[in-house]
Structure formats: structure tokens, C-alpha cells
Motif scaffolding. Sequence first.
Motif, short mmCIF file in Angstrom:
data_model
loop_
_atom_site.label_atom_id
_atom_site.label_comp_id
_atom_site.label_asym_id
_atom_site.label_seq_id
_atom_site.Cartn_x
_atom_site.Cartn_y
_atom_site.Cartn_z
N GLY A 1 1.51 -0.98 11.50
CA GLY A 1 2.42 -1.24 10.39
C GLY A 1 1.69 -1.18 9.06
N TYR A 2 2.39 -0.69 8.04
CA TYR A 2 1.76 -0.51 6.72
C TYR A 2 2.78 -0.85 5.65
CZ TYR A 2 -1.45 1.72 3.36
OH TYR A 2 -2.34 1.97 2.34
N LEU A 3 2.33 -1.64 4.67
CA LEU A 3 3.22 -2.11 3.60
C LEU A 3 2.69 -1.67 2.25
CD1 LEU A 3 5.59 -3.92 2.58
CD2 LEU A 3 3.97 -5.83 2.60
N ILE A 4 3.57 -1.07 1.45
CA ILE A 4 3.25 -0.71 0.06
C ILE A 4 4.19 -1.52 -0.83
CG2 ILE A 4 3.13 1.14 -1.65
CD1 ILE A 4 2.68 3.11 0.60
N GLU A 5 3.61 -2.23 -1.80
CA GLU A 5 4.39 -3.16 -2.62
C GLU A 5 4.29 -2.81 -4.11
OE1 GLU A 5 3.30 -7.34 -1.63
OE2 GLU A 5 1.84 -6.35 -0.34
N LEU A 6 5.37 -3.06 -4.82
CA LEU A 6 5.36 -3.04 -6.28
C LEU A 6 5.52 -4.47 -6.74
CD1 LEU A 6 5.38 -1.33 -8.91
CD2 LEU A 6 7.88 -1.40 -8.79
N ARG A 7 4.55 -4.94 -7.54
CA ARG A 7 4.57 -6.33 -8.01
C ARG A 7 4.59 -6.36 -9.53
NH1 ARG A 7 3.48 -10.63 -4.84
NH2 ARG A 7 3.34 -10.17 -2.61
N VAL A 8 5.41 -7.25 -10.06
CA VAL A 8 5.53 -7.44 -11.50
C VAL A 8 5.19 -8.89 -11.82
CG1 VAL A 8 7.14 -7.50 -13.43
CG2 VAL A 8 7.25 -5.62 -11.80
N ALA B 1 9.64 -4.75 -5.02
CA ALA B 1 10.07 -3.63 -4.18
C ALA B 1 8.98 -3.32 -3.17
CB ALA B 1 10.38 -2.39 -5.03
N GLY B 2 9.36 -2.70 -2.06
CA GLY B 2 8.36 -2.36 -1.06
C GLY B 2 8.85 -1.33 -0.06
N HIS B 3 7.89 -0.67 0.56
CA HIS B 3 8.13 0.23 1.68
C HIS B 3 7.33 -0.28 2.86
CE1 HIS B 3 9.25 4.08 -0.80
NE2 HIS B 3 10.19 3.17 -0.80
N PHE B 4 7.99 -0.39 4.01
CA PHE B 4 7.28 -0.80 5.23
C PHE B 4 7.61 0.17 6.35
CE2 PHE B 4 7.14 -2.92 9.35
CZ PHE B 4 5.81 -3.31 9.37
N GLY B 5 6.56 0.54 7.09
CA GLY B 5 6.77 1.44 8.22
C GLY B 5 5.49 1.66 8.99
N LEU B 6 5.41 2.82 9.62
CA LEU B 6 4.27 3.17 10.47
C LEU B 6 3.29 4.06 9.73
CD1 LEU B 6 5.55 4.07 14.06
CD2 LEU B 6 3.80 2.40 13.48
N ARG B 7 2.02 3.77 9.90
CA ARG B 7 0.99 4.66 9.39
C ARG B 7 0.04 5.04 10.52
NH1 ARG B 7 -3.29 4.29 4.25
NH2 ARG B 7 -4.44 6.17 4.87
N SER B 8 -0.28 6.33 10.56
CA SER B 8 -1.30 6.83 11.48
C SER B 8 -2.21 7.75 10.68
CB SER B 8 -0.66 7.61 12.63
OG SER B 8 -1.66 8.19 13.45
N GLY B 9 -3.43 7.30 10.46
CA GLY B 9 -4.37 8.11 9.70
C GLY B 9 -3.85 8.45 8.31
N GLU B 10 -3.66 9.73 8.05
CA GLU B 10 -3.23 10.20 6.73
C GLU B 10 -1.72 10.28 6.59
OE1 GLU B 10 -5.22 13.96 6.60
OE2 GLU B 10 -7.04 13.12 5.70
N ASN B 11 -0.98 9.86 7.63
CA ASN B 11 0.47 10.01 7.65
C ASN B 11 1.17 8.66 7.60
OD1 ASN B 11 0.18 12.90 8.14
ND2 ASN B 11 -0.39 12.33 10.23
N PHE B 12 2.09 8.52 6.64
CA PHE B 12 2.86 7.28 6.50
C PHE B 12 4.35 7.60 6.61
CE2 PHE B 12 4.72 3.99 3.43
CZ PHE B 12 4.79 3.00 4.41
N HIS B 13 5.03 6.83 7.46
CA HIS B 13 6.47 7.01 7.67
C HIS B 13 7.17 5.68 7.43
CE1 HIS B 13 9.88 9.23 9.73
NE2 HIS B 13 10.36 8.02 9.50
N PRO B 14 7.62 5.42 6.19
CA PRO B 14 8.31 4.15 5.92
C PRO B 14 9.70 4.12 6.54
CG PRO B 14 8.33 5.54 3.96
CD PRO B 14 7.48 6.25 4.98
#
Length: 383
Positions: free
Chosen positions: A232-239, A245-258
Amino acid sequence: MVLFVAKDISEVTHAEWKQWKFLNSSQNCYRSPLLEPEFAKLIASNNDHVRVIFGQVGEKIVSVFCGSGRVAGMVRPLGAPFDDYSGPLIAEGYQISMNDMLRAGGWHSYRGEGCATPEGVLMDAKFESRGYSFVAQIEDGSAAEYLAERWKDNPKRMKNFRRLSRKLDKDFDTVELRYGVNNPSDIQQLFNWKSNQFSKSGLVDVIEAEKSSTVLQAVSSVKYNEENNFGGYLIELRVNGALVAGHFGLRSGENFHPWISAYDPDHSELGPGIILLYRAIEAMDEMGLKSYDLSGGHDHYKKYFAKPSREVGKLVYFRPTILGTIQGVGFKSWNLFGTKNENSIASRMRRRFDHLAICETRLMPRLKGFFEAFLKRHNTQNS
């Protein structure tokens, strides 16, 4: 001749795992975390009905299909409803029989919306329809060069996105793009925002439904990091330190699928979802990403950030067995009510029933979800 062998994930040998990984990376259409053996192993840890079917010519594996069996021999793609991509994966130069493959697994029918298999390699099955998913993919060069190409294609939109991003910097003391931390409370906050969005819109709440929530929790429990190249991989926008806001999903190496994209509704006027995506793609080099998969669907914003680069198909197949025939007749009987028209009421009802069946095992929550969604959609359209 291709011979098919069915196995539990725990029975897959190191050599078979290695060949599966090779097939996964051999063609661009199969390069997704959702088609990797690690994903199958993760889902199987919470689902006793997962099986993998290997198609073999001698010692060589020429096809891989992994699915989750259902009642009466029905099988769905692995991880449904988060099955933006599904198999079978088929080596170049080979064709396989869906009937033979499903028979090896003891299955009688298959239905999937995101089959990544190219046309012409399934000898006895045809796609009902074909479409594209949107992938921000950096083949050569940098993320900055990729965004520059998107600017050329959509100058007005991209200029507006940049304006929103700069305004955020101007209006707040700190604006931060954070990635890879995977704080459980932040992931749960995203889930809560998305669940509320589903509830208000009348869509099936995949966050709360029994089966779909199990998939999300399984992925949440395995964190992607330098030691673990899949999870699992999370990308967040913080103010000003707060998650907006955020995107959460699967990451494998160089590939991210939120899978889950959500934002704080109290900050919707800031355009946090668009700003997050703009900055995330801008930071792909920094994150070590080459592929940011936005999947398919009708969300208008996707075309500004990614090209329709990966073809997928809707695949429905019923074996010529008693159970397969009965299931096929039941499925096709919906056509009597007008489901050939994708926008008809009957077609929308069938999709809703189908989605609920994938997400929820219990009967009462299925019925409750259907009628609640129907009433909310009806009220929304008449308001």
C-alpha cells in the motif's frame, strides 16, 4: 497444446512465480501491480477461494489467470471490485481456450470489466466492449518533460491547474506533498471522506461493504518501502500541516495504481484533488515512479494528465455446461428489459445488483444498499 493446471497460491513454486513475473512484465498491457503474483498472494491471505490457473506447454508457462471462485462455479477477477485490470496473461504467440482454462479451475462462468488481454488470443471468447484506461507513463525523459507534453495538448486547462497550485502556496504558510508515510489514521481519514461521498451520491459504498473493505484492509496492512517493493502507498496533500487530499492504492516498484482518491469537503473550494494530482505527477521522479495509473472511467480530469494508453475489455463467458448455460440464460434474460442500452434503467439496475454482489456477501446489506442507492439517486435527479 496448452495444458491447464489449477493451484492454490500457497502451492506456486519459485520457478512458476518467476515465470509469472516474466509474463507480467513482458507486455505493456500487463504491467500493473494488480496482475502480479504478490497481489494474488495478498488477496489469498484473506480469501480462501482464490486459485491460479497456469497454462503450460511443456515446462513453459504461457498463460496465467488468477480469480476468486463464487457460488455455483462463478468466478470474478482477483480483488474485485478493485479489479481495474484482470487476466488472463498470455505470452506472445499463443492462444488459449477460456473453456479449458475455466474447466481446470472447476468454474462455469466468468465476468470481468477490465480484462487486459489483447484481442485475438482467446480462441473461444469475444469481448462485449473495449475501452481505455488513462496512465501517466514516463517512457523516457523526466516528469517535467512529461508535464510539458501535457501542456502542449491542454494549455488552457494546465494553466488553470498551475494557477490553483500557486494560489494555494500564496494563501497558506505551508503546502506539502507527502508520500510513503502511510499513517493509518490518514488512510482512515481518506476512507471516511470517500465513504461519505459514496453515501451522498447514492453509489455503492466500497469502503464499508464487507468484501471490498477486506481488500482495502489487506492492502493497507502491507506498506510499500525500500525493503518491501510491493504494498500500500499513500500520497498526501497537506496545508498548514492538515491533510486535505490523498491518493491511496497499490505500488510495485516504479508503478503506482491508486484506488481511493478523496479530499476534505470543507476545502473543496481550493481544488485539492486537482492540485494533488498535478503535484504528484510533477514529483514522479522524486518518488521513483514511471507509471501513475488513473485507470478508466468517465472522470473528465483524467484526460488532462494522462493519455488513454492501455486497452481493456469487458469479458463475459459461460461454459457449455449445465451450470454455465443456466447462468448464461439468467444473465442474458436482462436483455428482455432493455439492458443492451447501457443507459437504460434495466442496465443501470443490473450493474448495481452486480456491483453489490461483488462488494457484499450478506443478503440484507445488499438489499439495503440497493434501495438506499436507488432512493438517493432518484432524489438527486429530481432536486
